[in-house]
Design an enzyme around this catalytic site. Structure first.
Site, PDB file in Angstrom:
ATOM      1  N   ARG A  51     -18.792  -2.262 -25.670  1.00  0.00           N
ATOM      2  CA  ARG A  51     -19.239  -1.434 -24.550  1.00  0.00           C
ATOM      3  C   ARG A  51     -20.482  -0.606 -24.903  1.00  0.00           C
ATOM      4  NH1 ARG A  51     -17.816   4.048 -23.042  1.00  0.00           N
ATOM      5  NH2 ARG A  51     -16.690   4.076 -25.005  1.00  0.00           N
ATOM      6  N   HIS A  82     -15.217   3.875 -32.564  1.00  0.00           N
ATOM      7  CA  HIS A  82     -16.315   4.852 -32.548  1.00  0.00           C
ATOM      8  C   HIS A  82     -16.663   5.196 -33.986  1.00  0.00           C
ATOM      9  CE1 HIS A  82     -18.779   8.292 -31.605  1.00  0.00           C
ATOM     10  NE2 HIS A  82     -18.653   8.039 -30.309  1.00  0.00           N
ATOM     11  N   HIS A 115     -11.403   3.504 -30.323  1.00  0.00           N
ATOM     12  CA  HIS A 115     -11.945   4.376 -29.273  1.00  0.00           C
ATOM     13  C   HIS A 115     -11.774   3.797 -27.881  1.00  0.00           C
ATOM     14  CE1 HIS A 115     -14.570   7.485 -27.703  1.00  0.00           C
ATOM     15  NE2 HIS A 115     -15.415   6.594 -27.208  1.00  0.00           N
ATOM     16  N   GLU A 138     -28.001   7.756 -26.070  1.00  0.00           N
ATOM     17  CA  GLU A 138     -26.991   7.359 -27.053  1.00  0.00           C
ATOM     18  C   GLU A 138     -27.370   5.997 -27.604  1.00  0.00           C
ATOM     19  OE1 GLU A 138     -22.825   8.070 -25.978  1.00  0.00           O
ATOM     20  OE2 GLU A 138     -23.493   9.525 -24.505  1.00  0.00           O
ATOM     21  N   ARG A 198     -22.696   0.537 -31.606  1.00  0.00           N
ATOM     22  CA  ARG A 198     -21.514   1.121 -32.245  1.00  0.00           C
ATOM     23  C   ARG A 198     -20.828   0.228 -33.257  1.00  0.00           C
ATOM     24  NH1 ARG A 198     -18.435   4.440 -27.514  1.00  0.00           N
ATOM     25  NH2 ARG A 198     -20.140   5.914 -27.430  1.00  0.00           N
TER      26      ARG A 198
HETATM   27  P1  FAD Z   1      -7.518   7.862 -18.717  1.00  0.00           P
HETATM   28  O1  FAD Z   1      -8.475   8.936 -18.428  1.00  0.00           O
HETATM   29  O2  FAD Z   1      -7.124   7.652 -20.140  1.00  0.00           O
HETATM   30  O3  FAD Z   1      -6.216   8.159 -17.853  1.00  0.00           O
HETATM   31  C1  FAD Z   1      -5.050   7.379 -17.986  1.00  0.00           C
HETATM   32  C2  FAD Z   1      -3.941   8.003 -17.182  1.00  0.00           C
HETATM   33  O4  FAD Z   1      -2.833   7.118 -17.127  1.00  0.00           O
HETATM   34  C3  FAD Z   1      -3.407   9.311 -17.753  1.00  0.00           C
HETATM   35  O5  FAD Z   1      -3.227  10.210 -16.696  1.00  0.00           O
HETATM   36  C4  FAD Z   1      -2.047   8.925 -18.339  1.00  0.00           C
HETATM   37  O6  FAD Z   1      -1.123   9.982 -18.331  1.00  0.00           O
HETATM   38  C5  FAD Z   1      -1.636   7.840 -17.362  1.00  0.00           C
HETATM   39  N1  FAD Z   1      -0.630   6.901 -17.867  1.00  0.00           N
HETATM   40  C6  FAD Z   1      -0.681   6.108 -18.960  1.00  0.00           C
HETATM   41  N2  FAD Z   1       0.450   5.383 -19.056  1.00  0.00           N
HETATM   42  C7  FAD Z   1       1.225   5.717 -17.994  1.00  0.00           C
HETATM   43  C8  FAD Z   1       2.515   5.331 -17.542  1.00  0.00           C
HETATM   44  N3  FAD Z   1       3.274   4.427 -18.196  1.00  0.00           N
HETATM   45  N4  FAD Z   1       3.018   5.904 -16.433  1.00  0.00           N
HETATM   46  C9  FAD Z   1       2.302   6.846 -15.751  1.00  0.00           C
HETATM   47  N5  FAD Z   1       1.073   7.244 -16.129  1.00  0.00           N
HETATM   48  C10 FAD Z   1       0.546   6.676 -17.229  1.00  0.00           C
HETATM   49  N6  FAD Z   1     -16.682   7.245 -21.749  1.00  0.00           N
HETATM   50  C11 FAD Z   1     -17.866   7.520 -21.183  1.00  0.00           C
HETATM   51  O7  FAD Z   1     -18.305   6.804 -20.284  1.00  0.00           O
HETATM   52  N7  FAD Z   1     -18.578   8.603 -21.589  1.00  0.00           N
HETATM   53  C12 FAD Z   1     -18.145   9.445 -22.571  1.00  0.00           C
HETATM   54  O8  FAD Z   1     -18.800  10.412 -22.888  1.00  0.00           O
HETATM   55  C13 FAD Z   1     -16.912   9.155 -23.196  1.00  0.00           C
HETATM   56  N8  FAD Z   1     -16.429   9.943 -24.181  1.00  0.00           N
HETATM   57  C14 FAD Z   1     -15.183   9.708 -24.675  1.00  0.00           C
HETATM   58  C15 FAD Z   1     -14.642  10.597 -25.613  1.00  0.00           C
HETATM   59  C16 FAD Z   1     -13.353  10.427 -26.062  1.00  0.00           C
HETATM   60  C17 FAD Z   1     -12.766  11.391 -27.063  1.00  0.00           C
HETATM   61  C18 FAD Z   1     -12.586   9.333 -25.599  1.00  0.00           C
HETATM   62  C19 FAD Z   1     -11.182   9.119 -26.072  1.00  0.00           C
HETATM   63  C20 FAD Z   1     -13.122   8.430 -24.688  1.00  0.00           C
HETATM   64  C21 FAD Z   1     -14.420   8.617 -24.218  1.00  0.00           C
HETATM   65  N9  FAD Z   1     -14.976   7.744 -23.276  1.00  0.00           N
HETATM   66  C22 FAD Z   1     -16.184   8.032 -22.732  1.00  0.00           C
HETATM   67  C23 FAD Z   1     -14.172   6.666 -22.711  1.00  0.00           C
HETATM   68  C24 FAD Z   1     -13.647   7.133 -21.340  1.00  0.00           C
HETATM   69  O9  FAD Z   1     -13.298   8.490 -21.433  1.00  0.00           O
HETATM   70  C25 FAD Z   1     -12.450   6.350 -20.880  1.00  0.00           C
HETATM   71  O10 FAD Z   1     -12.649   4.975 -21.000  1.00  0.00           O
HETATM   72  C26 FAD Z   1     -12.161   6.651 -19.410  1.00  0.00           C
HETATM   73  O11 FAD Z   1     -12.105   8.033 -19.225  1.00  0.00           O
HETATM   74  C27 FAD Z   1     -10.866   6.022 -19.001  1.00  0.00           C
HETATM   75  O12 FAD Z   1     -10.473   6.544 -17.759  1.00  0.00           O
HETATM   76  P2  FAD Z   1      -9.126   6.055 -17.110  1.00  0.00           P
HETATM   77  O13 FAD Z   1      -8.962   6.826 -15.864  1.00  0.00           O
HETATM   78  O14 FAD Z   1      -9.112   4.590 -17.056  1.00  0.00           O
HETATM   79  O15 FAD Z   1      -8.003   6.449 -18.184  1.00  0.00           O
HETATM   80  C1  SIN Z   2     -19.479   9.747 -27.191  1.00  0.00           C
HETATM   81  O1  SIN Z   2     -19.749  10.809 -26.625  1.00  0.00           O
HETATM   82  O2  SIN Z   2     -19.916   9.399 -28.288  1.00  0.00           O
HETATM   83  C2  SIN Z   2     -18.575   8.815 -26.492  1.00  0.00           C
HETATM   84  C3  SIN Z   2     -19.308   8.146 -25.424  1.00  0.00           C
HETATM   85  C4  SIN Z   2     -18.551   6.942 -24.986  1.00  0.00           C
HETATM   86  O3  SIN Z   2     -17.529   6.596 -25.545  1.00  0.00           O
HETATM   87  O4  SIN Z   2     -19.030   6.311 -24.041  1.00  0.00           O
END
Ligand code: FAD
Ligand code: SIN
Length: 514
Positions: A366, A227, A331, A113, A273
């Site tokens: 990032r 993004h 993003h 990437e 990015r």
């Molecule tokens: P999340 O997975 O967002 O989980 C948050 C949780 O908190 C959820 O369960 C939600 O319900 C809960 N929550 C929120 N507020 C409350 C509340 N008040 N009370 C109770 N629960 C709550 N990163 C990579 O490294 N590689 C990738 O390929 C990549 N692709 C991506 C593609 C997309 C479309 C997106 C949006 C992001 C991508 N990212 C990627 C970024 C990455 O997915 C996220 O930064 C990471 O998954 C965050 O994980 P997390 O567990 O911190 O949060």
């Molecule tokens: C993507 O697949 O382009 C998202 C990857 C990332 O947010 O790290």
């Protein structure tokens, strides 16, 4: 109000929350609460994959790429810990049942990437996040020490004298007082404060707001990563066309068919990015911008990107034959609650991991596919030091539950999202930031001290607080760095993205909040 006691309260069921719950369940009983459906969040939608570096030279180049993408604003020790722990994190994920794609000879298939100097991204086709979430959700459901509450919203932390004792959690119209020796915020990102985002509905910055109301320190909130290639359509969350597609050779072109990114950076489509997002943003007022995958061929596209291919098709575009219109979209939040290497925030008993936390790994921008890695690595290493013994407060109070949201709040969320997009977005100017700050302050004054709460108001209150904090952080940083980009006079583009709805933002100025 009902009362519950656990050793650990984990808020959020994304990759960070699930990993921490599974890890902490070895030490005590865990209550895992999640605002939406169990396992929902950005993690579920992650496409590109997760970085890994095993050999010494791979580790070194991964560290260097992370620092370069982050404009050297990163915390070097956090970067080293994350990269050096990446192989262990991948092994752990595989042990939980995650399967990454492999080549016919059995070696991992490694993607490339933007801003990566070599391919190091493991993936499960193009829905890596789903594979991770399916495995972790199923492990959590099978773990007796983990109690799961879905559709449960954490409203506020229970904090007395600088010590966190748990949180108030709203579930089924009832506020619960959930006490714990240690509370972990794993609530994910804040993309929903922007009109155009790749983030799901639950990503409204709640954890940052909960932490801030309790007095926790935050950092780097001005660094919002946009993004470059979300599919340009009417809906938000916008469907992502992964950077891995550009990594596999897709072009970005304008309506004349010109690969204009080379005019701004010799790396073209694979420039970092922030550079690509700004170049597309600048091009959009004069020309449509497209991702062009036609030369990649149907069979390879279907093999490597089956879900993206199908997702685009569902929206009317065939990656193998059509140019697909793209736009930048909010993003990822590089900043968040400031934590040290064992996840401690500035409040005793309160920890954070995943996107809500600011470990310092990402700096000002990032590196792609480092966030799932950060979430897993730091969720596994929470609370290295023993927790001090504390006695719980006897009297705590929570606002009354109010089922119906008063009419006067209707539409405010949408107005806030427009304001943030237009004035605190990809390109920022001081006078616009000041105007946004004043407007947010005005809106916020109507919502504080209401004395009652429900899910919608809780979210709105959090979004206002987080938006104010992003805006203030952007004002405080007076020079451009990474994803924070200042100009003296940004263009005002009421038709940005071609959505009539954007005009709402202009009409909002006269709408009184209370
Ligand atoms: P999340 O997975 O967002 O989980 C948050 C949780 O908190 C959820 O369960 C939600 O319900 C809960 N929550 C929120 N507020 C409350 C509340 N008040 N009370 C109770 N629960 C709550 N990163 C990579 O490294 N590689 C990738 O390929 C990549 N692709 C991506 C593609 C997309 C479309 C997106 C949006 C992001 C991508 N990212 C990627 C970024 C990455 O997915 C996220 O930064 C990471 O998954 C965050 O994980 P997390 O567990 O911190 O949060
Ligand atoms: C993507 O697949 O382009 C998202 C990857 C990332 O947010 O790290």
């Amino acid at each position: 109000m009902s009362e519950h006691h656990f050793e650990f309260l984990v808020i959020g069921s994304g990759a960070a929350g699930l990993t921490s719950a599974l890890t902490l369940s070895k030490k005590g009983r865990v209550l895992l609460v999640s605002k939406g459906a169990f396992g929902d969040g950005s993690s579920l939608y992650a496409q590109g994959g997760i970085c890994v570096s095993r050999e010494a030279d791979e580790v070194q180049s991964h560290i260097e790429d992370t620092l370069a993408a982050g404009a050297e604003h990163n915390d070097r020790s956090a970067v080293s810990v994350m990269v050096e722990s990446s192989a262990e994190a991948i092994d752990w994920l595989e042990h939980q049942g995650v399967r990454f794609d492999r080549e016919p000879d059995g070696a991992y298939s490694q993607g490339l990437e933007a801003a990566h100097s070599r391919p190091r991204i493991l993936h499960a086709t193009d829905f890596t996040g789903r594979s991770i979430q399916v495995a972790l959700v199923s492990q959590a459901r099978r773990t007796p020490g983990v109690t799961i509450w879905d559709e449960a919203t954490a409203l506020d932390l229970i904090v007395r004298d600088g010590q966190c004792f748990g949180a108030y959690v709203l579930r089924g119209g009832i506020a619960h007082r959930c006490f714990a020796d240690a509370t972990v915020l794993a609530t994910g990102g804040l993309g929903q404060v922007y009109r155009w985002t790749t983030n799901p509905a639950v990503s409204s910055g709640d954890g940052i707001a909960l932490g801030m109301r309790a007095g926790a320190e935050v950092a780097d909130l001005e660094f919002i990563q946009f993004h470059p290639t979300a599919l340009r359509a009417d809906s938000s969350p916008a469907f992502l066309i992964s950077e891995a597609v550009r990594g596999a050779g897709a072009y970005i072109v304008n309506q004349s068919g010109q690969r204009f990114l080379f005019d701004v950076d010799p790396r073209g489509e694979l420039a970092p990015r922030d550079i690509v997002a700004r170049a597309i943003y600048d091009e959009l007022p004069v020309s449509e911008v497209y991702i062009d995958c036609r030369h990649l061929g149907l069979t390879p596209l279907l093999k490597r990107f089956p879900n993206i291919y199908q997702g685009a098709l569902d929206r009317g575009f065939n990656l193998a034959t059509d140019l697909v219109p793209v736009t930048p979209a909010a993003h990822y939040s590089c900043g968040g609650l400031k934590v040290d290497l064992d996840g401690s925030t500035s409040i005793a008993g309160l920890f954070a991991c995943g996107e809500v936390a600011r470990t310092g790994v990402h700096g000002a921008n990032r590196l792609a596919s480092n966030s799932l890695l950060e979430a897993v690595v730091f969720a596994r290493s929470l609370m290295k030091k023993p927790l001090p013994k504390t006695s719980r407060p006897v009297s705590t109070s929570c606002p009354e539950y109010c089922k119906a949201t008063p009419e006067r709040f209707a539409g405010l969320k949408r107005r806030l999202q427009h304001l943030m997009w237009e004035k605190v977005g990809i390109v920022r100017a001081e006078h616009e930031l000041r105007a946004a700050r004043a407007q947010i302050e005005d809106w916020s004054s109507g919502i504080t001290g209401a004395g009652w709460i429900n899910e919608d108001i809780a979210e709105l209150r959090n979004m206002l607080l987080v938006s104010a904090a992003i805006t203030q952080a952007a004002l405080n940083r007076r020079v451009s760095l990474g994803s924070h980009f200042l100009v003296t006079s940004p263009r005002v583009d009421a038709t940005y993205c071609g959505h009539v709805e954007t005009q709402l933002a202009g009409a909002d100025e006269n709408v009184a909040f209370v």
